[in-house]
Design an enzyme around this catalytic site. Structure first.
Site, PDB file in Angstrom:
ATOM      1  N   CYS A   1     -35.683 123.959  47.004  1.00 48.78           N
ATOM      2  CA  CYS A   1     -36.966 124.569  47.172  1.00 48.78           C
ATOM      3  C   CYS A   1     -37.265 125.128  48.646  1.00 48.78           C
ATOM      4  O   CYS A   1     -38.242 125.567  49.049  1.00 48.78           O
ATOM      5  CB  CYS A   1     -38.191 123.618  46.673  1.00 48.78           C
TER       6      CYS A   1
ATOM      7  N   HIS B   1     -44.792 125.464  50.252  1.00 45.74           N
ATOM      8  CA  HIS B   1     -44.050 125.821  48.912  1.00 45.74           C
ATOM      9  C   HIS B   1     -44.969 125.118  47.953  1.00 45.74           C
ATOM     10  O   HIS B   1     -45.709 124.107  48.178  1.00 45.74           O
ATOM     11  CB  HIS B   1     -42.895 124.577  49.317  1.00 45.74           C
TER      12      HIS B   1
ATOM     13  N   ASN C   1     -43.846 125.699  39.772  1.00 41.26           N
ATOM     14  CA  ASN C   1     -43.020 125.578  40.892  1.00 41.26           C
ATOM     15  C   ASN C   1     -41.893 126.459  40.672  1.00 41.26           C
ATOM     16  O   ASN C   1     -40.974 126.242  39.801  1.00 41.26           O
ATOM     17  CB  ASN C   1     -42.322 123.997  41.104  1.00 41.26           C
TER      18      ASN C   1
HETATM   19  C1  LIG Z   1     -44.127 114.309  38.498  1.00 44.14           C
HETATM   20  C2  LIG Z   1     -45.499 114.114  38.841  1.00 44.14           C
HETATM   21  C3  LIG Z   1     -46.459 115.038  38.643  1.00 44.14           C
HETATM   22  C4  LIG Z   1     -45.806 112.692  38.116  1.00 44.14           C
HETATM   23  O1  LIG Z   1     -46.923 112.211  37.998  1.00 44.14           O
HETATM   24  P1  LIG Z   1     -47.101 110.616  38.161  1.00 44.14           P
HETATM   25  O2  LIG Z   1     -48.627 110.312  38.465  1.00 44.14           O
HETATM   26  O3  LIG Z   1     -46.121 110.205  39.327  1.00 44.14           O
HETATM   27  O4  LIG Z   1     -46.681 110.060  36.934  1.00 44.14           O
HETATM   28  P2  LIG Z   1     -45.593 109.265  36.426  1.00 44.14           P
HETATM   29  O5  LIG Z   1     -44.379 109.773  36.597  1.00 44.14           O
HETATM   30  O6  LIG Z   1     -46.008 107.765  36.982  1.00 44.14           O
HETATM   31  O7  LIG Z   1     -46.195 109.108  34.806  1.00 44.14           O
HETATM   32  C5  LIG Z   1     -47.321 108.620  34.574  1.00 44.14           C
HETATM   33  C6  LIG Z   1     -47.301 108.740  32.784  1.00 44.14           C
HETATM   34  O8  LIG Z   1     -47.317 109.853  32.504  1.00 44.14           O
HETATM   35  C7  LIG Z   1     -46.430 110.292  31.388  1.00 44.14           C
HETATM   36  N1  LIG Z   1     -46.068 111.598  31.778  1.00 44.14           N
HETATM   37  C8  LIG Z   1     -45.140 112.227  32.340  1.00 44.14           C
HETATM   38  N2  LIG Z   1     -44.903 113.329  32.272  1.00 44.14           N
HETATM   39  C9  LIG Z   1     -45.952 113.615  31.465  1.00 44.14           C
HETATM   40  C10 LIG Z   1     -46.389 115.136  30.916  1.00 44.14           C
HETATM   41  N3  LIG Z   1     -45.723 116.315  30.988  1.00 44.14           N
HETATM   42  N4  LIG Z   1     -47.569 114.971  29.867  1.00 44.14           N
HETATM   43  C11 LIG Z   1     -47.771 114.065  29.526  1.00 44.14           C
HETATM   44  N5  LIG Z   1     -47.724 112.659  30.174  1.00 44.14           N
HETATM   45  C12 LIG Z   1     -46.775 112.577  31.087  1.00 44.14           C
HETATM   46  C13 LIG Z   1     -45.454 109.248  32.114  1.00 44.14           C
HETATM   47  O9  LIG Z   1     -44.226 109.078  30.868  1.00 44.14           O
HETATM   48  C14 LIG Z   1     -46.117 108.069  32.251  1.00 44.14           C
HETATM   49  O10 LIG Z   1     -46.558 107.504  31.191  1.00 44.14           O
HETATM   50  P3  LIG Z   1     -46.345 105.900  31.078  1.00 44.14           P
HETATM   51  O11 LIG Z   1     -47.529 105.413  32.098  1.00 44.14           O
HETATM   52  O12 LIG Z   1     -46.776 105.499  29.785  1.00 44.14           O
HETATM   53  O13 LIG Z   1     -45.176 105.418  31.491  1.00 44.14           O
HETATM   54  C15 LIG Z   1     -45.589 113.623  40.223  1.00 44.14           C
HETATM   55  O14 LIG Z   1     -44.572 112.455  40.471  1.00 44.14           O
HETATM   56  C16 LIG Z   1     -45.107 114.598  41.319  1.00 44.14           C
HETATM   57  O15 LIG Z   1     -45.856 115.715  41.262  1.00 44.14           O
HETATM   58  N6  LIG Z   1     -43.979 114.563  42.127  1.00 44.14           N
HETATM   59  C17 LIG Z   1     -43.519 115.444  42.802  1.00 44.14           C
HETATM   60  C18 LIG Z   1     -42.601 116.401  42.011  1.00 44.14           C
HETATM   61  C19 LIG Z   1     -42.376 117.681  42.644  1.00 44.14           C
HETATM   62  O16 LIG Z   1     -43.173 118.279  43.343  1.00 44.14           O
HETATM   63  N7  LIG Z   1     -41.006 118.221  42.903  1.00 44.14           N
HETATM   64  C20 LIG Z   1     -40.524 119.286  43.212  1.00 44.14           C
HETATM   65  C21 LIG Z   1     -40.314 119.217  44.692  1.00 44.14           C
HETATM   66  S1  LIG Z   1     -39.728 120.552  45.399  1.00 44.14           S
END
Ligand SMILES: CC(C)(COP(=O)(O)OP(=O)(O)OC[C@H]1O[C@@H](n2cnc3c(N)ncnc32)[C@H](O)[C@@H]1OP(=O)(O)O)[C@@H](O)C(=O)NCCC(=O)NCCS
Length: 324
Positions: free
Chosen positions: A116, A251, A281
């Site tokens: 990215c 980004h 993204n």
């Molecule tokens: C991926 C991201 C959105 C997840 O958000 P989060 O608040 O950390 O969520 P978690 O991973 O802790 O998951 C929370 C819950 O949602 C659930 N969940 C995950 N993806 C889901 C989806 N697409 N839809 C619904 N629920 C979802 C998980 O299973 C979890 O459930 P649980 O509590 O029963 O286990 C966040 O971590 C993020 O944006 N990270 C950066 C990613 C990024 O930008 N990457 C690219 C960089 S170049």
């Protein structure tokens, strides 16, 4: 000899026609909801490439749009850099395929892979060639088809990504009173973070393409906590501050990461260009897509001070400050 600057003379983008909303993902059987995706990421929809739309096809269209804005023809270009992690083939490079598709017969072309952060790395690299006389005009492209490497069975990652391409034309010009050009860039990487964001295959390991894997929370924490260092360094080396910025074009991975970074740096929210809601993204394509959006709606104008910044797998991260 007068100092050479890499000046942006054109900017363009291309997005595949097919738009997939969050609701459409849920309808396709992915256990998710519009509410969850919007609240966590700010993403509402993404564009998905059709079967014949490879990364070079998207990149060629974006490059042509950038050449059109510049009023240049392909023959004017002697350097093509394509930032991508989703090349059409292991080799030859996607950049050479774009070079051929545009009908460019001279100069040189290569891909650059920093996930990215690829577009920021590509701008910094092109700037080195242009400012030292190694090339005269560069097409700097970010093009991706991440829909081909996400695991559509993994709801924690597949909802985040989209496809698209963006490009700028940089031209070597003698520095003048306008102060236009790439003013500074700052790149970093730290390979110890490999396991937090990677693809579980490759030509030299599994012999397969593999699928994207991510520890979302870890990436989030690193992105908000650490990437501001490169922006602060860009401010320091250029003698500018957050107040001097006209636009902040980060980004586009996640609205919460973007706003937290802007707040931490003291960059006013109205200076932040956001396209993550419409594009998702798109990895290396996200910054040039956002630049093209802000250029075509009249926000970015000649003379504006624009900070681009990104973090990607590796981790890799970087920032560049451009007087448009
Ligand atoms: C991926 C991201 C959105 C997840 O958000 P989060 O608040 O950390 O969520 P978690 O991973 O802790 O998951 C929370 C819950 O949602 C659930 N969940 C995950 N993806 C889901 C989806 N697409 N839809 C619904 N629920 C979802 C998980 O299973 C979890 O459930 P649980 O509590 O029963 O286990 C966040 O971590 C993020 O944006 N990270 C950066 C990613 C990024 O930008 N990457 C690219 C960089 S170049």
């Amino acid at each position: 000899m007068a100092l050479l600057r890499s000046v942006v003379v054109g900017c363009g983008a291309y997005l595949p026609e097919t738009i997939v909303t969050n609701a459409a993902l849920a309808e396709r059987g992915i256990e998710t909801s519009d509410e969850w995706i919007v609240q966590r990421t700010g993403i509402r929809q993404r564009h998905i490439a059709g079967p014949d739309e490879t990364t070079s096809v998207l990149g060629t269209k974006a490059a042509q749009a950038a050449l059109d804005e510049a009023g240049l023809s392909p023959a004017d270009i002697d350097l093509v850099i394509c930032a991508t992690s989703t090349p059409d083939h292991t080799f030859p490079s996607t950049a050479t395929q774009i070079q051929a598709a545009l009908g460019i017969e001279g100069g040189f072309a290569f891909d650059l892979q920093a996930v990215c952060a690829g577009f920021v790395y590509a701008v910094a690299t092109a700037d080195r060639f242009l400012s030292t006389g190694g090339a005269k005009r560069a097409l700097v492209i970010g093009a991706e088809t991440f829909s081909r490497i996400v695991d559509w069975e993994d709801r924690t990652t597949c909802v985040l990504f989209g496809d698209g391409a963006g490009a700028i034309v940089l031209e070597a010009r003698e520095n003048d009173a306008s102060d236009r050009g790439v003013l500074t860039s700052c790149l970093r990487s730290d390979g110890r973070h490999r396991s937090k964001l990677y693809v579980d295959g490759g030509p030299g390991s599994t012999g397969t393409t593999g699928k994207l894997r991510m520890e979302g929370r870890e990436v989030f924490r690193f992105a908000v906590g650490s990437v501001t260092d490169v922006i602060e360094e860009a401010f320091r080396t250029s003698g500018t501050t957050a107040d001097d910025l006209t636009w902040f074009v980060p980004h586009q991975a996640n609205r919460r990461i973007i706003e937290a970074s802007a707040d931490k740096l003291g960059i006013a929210r109205e200076k932040v260009v956001l396209t993550v809601d419409r594009h998702g993204n798109t990895s290396a394509a996200s910054i040039p897509l956002a630049l093209a959006a802000a250029r075509s709606d009249g926000r970015i104008k000649e003379g504006d001070l624009v900070m681009i910044e990104a973090i990607g797998g590796g981790f890799t991260w970087g920032a560049a400050l451009i007087r448009w």
